[in-house]
Design a protein around this motif. Structure first.
Motif: not given
Length: 222
Positions: A87, A128, A130, A176
């Protein structure tokens, strides 16, 4: 049928993802690429709706391949969905800025991968919070003085009155963290986190975490 090209330099991963998508009744995998160059060629030859793009491949990587596919000039240019291992891959933001419609993590459940592909075909963005916040900050050239307001001549949007806890949770969302991670960080129950987020969504007039994070950034709440 949703036509998909899978681009990944690892044969086992590539074959596994193609096999997974082929089990969906509305998907058809029309090509598999082991490099960015192959992904570009297949995108031109097979006219897919989506290219599921790995970022780190030998030769041309996923970021440049994404840029060339999205900016090919074809009216039917496919959407690109980044498919990465981590991620926090430092190339995700570059790929999104190059035109990718979002990203998925390779460890995601099969249903999440299928849902992500369907979402980008429907014109949605799969991000996401973030990553969305990082994009918003890049577009604004970074966050400035929280008390400053742009001189646009228009009345500023009213700023919702978030509680300190709501701001705290929203900040962690933008970083996140998942609900369980936020709960552990703040030593509160996961249900409490969900309740606070529902209140935040209502106050900001949004329906999901990503839009909440972006809206909070726009209003300089985080």
């Amino acid at each position: 049928m949703i036509r998909v090209v899978v681009a990944d330099d690892h044969p086992i991963v590539r074959t596994g993802i193609a096999g997974l998508l082929d089990t969906e009744p509305d998907f058809e995998v029309v090509g598999e690429a082991a490099s960015g160059e192959e992904a570009i060629a297949l995108a031109a030859e097979t006219a897919p709706h989506v290219v599921l793009m790995d970022l780190r491949m030998p030769g041309m990587g996923g970021v440049e391949a994404t840029r060339r596919i999205v900016r090919s000039g074809h009216a039917s240019a496919p959407r690109v969905l980044v498919f990465t291992t981590y991620e926090d891959d430092d190339q995700i933001l570059a790929a999104i800025e190059a035109g990718a419609s979002g990203y998925l993590v390779k460890a995601a459940p099969a249903e999440e991968v299928a849902a992500g592909v369907r979402a980008v075909v429907a014109g949605q963005t799969v991000l996401a919070p973030s990553v969305a916040v990082a994009l918003a900050q890049a577009a604004r050239g970074g966050v400035g003085d929280p008390g400053a307001a742009a001189d646009t001549g228009a009345a500023p949007d009213p700023v919702p009155n978030l509680t300190p806890r709501e701001r705290e949770i929203l900040t962690l969302v933008a970083q996140g963290l998942s609900n369980p991670q936020i709960a552990a960080r703040l030593f509160i129950g996961e249900s409490t986190v969900k309740t606070h987020l529902l209140h935040v969504f209502e106050k900001l007039g949004v329906s999901d975490r990503t839009r909440a994070a972006i809206r909070a950034l726009e209003l300089r709440l985080i």
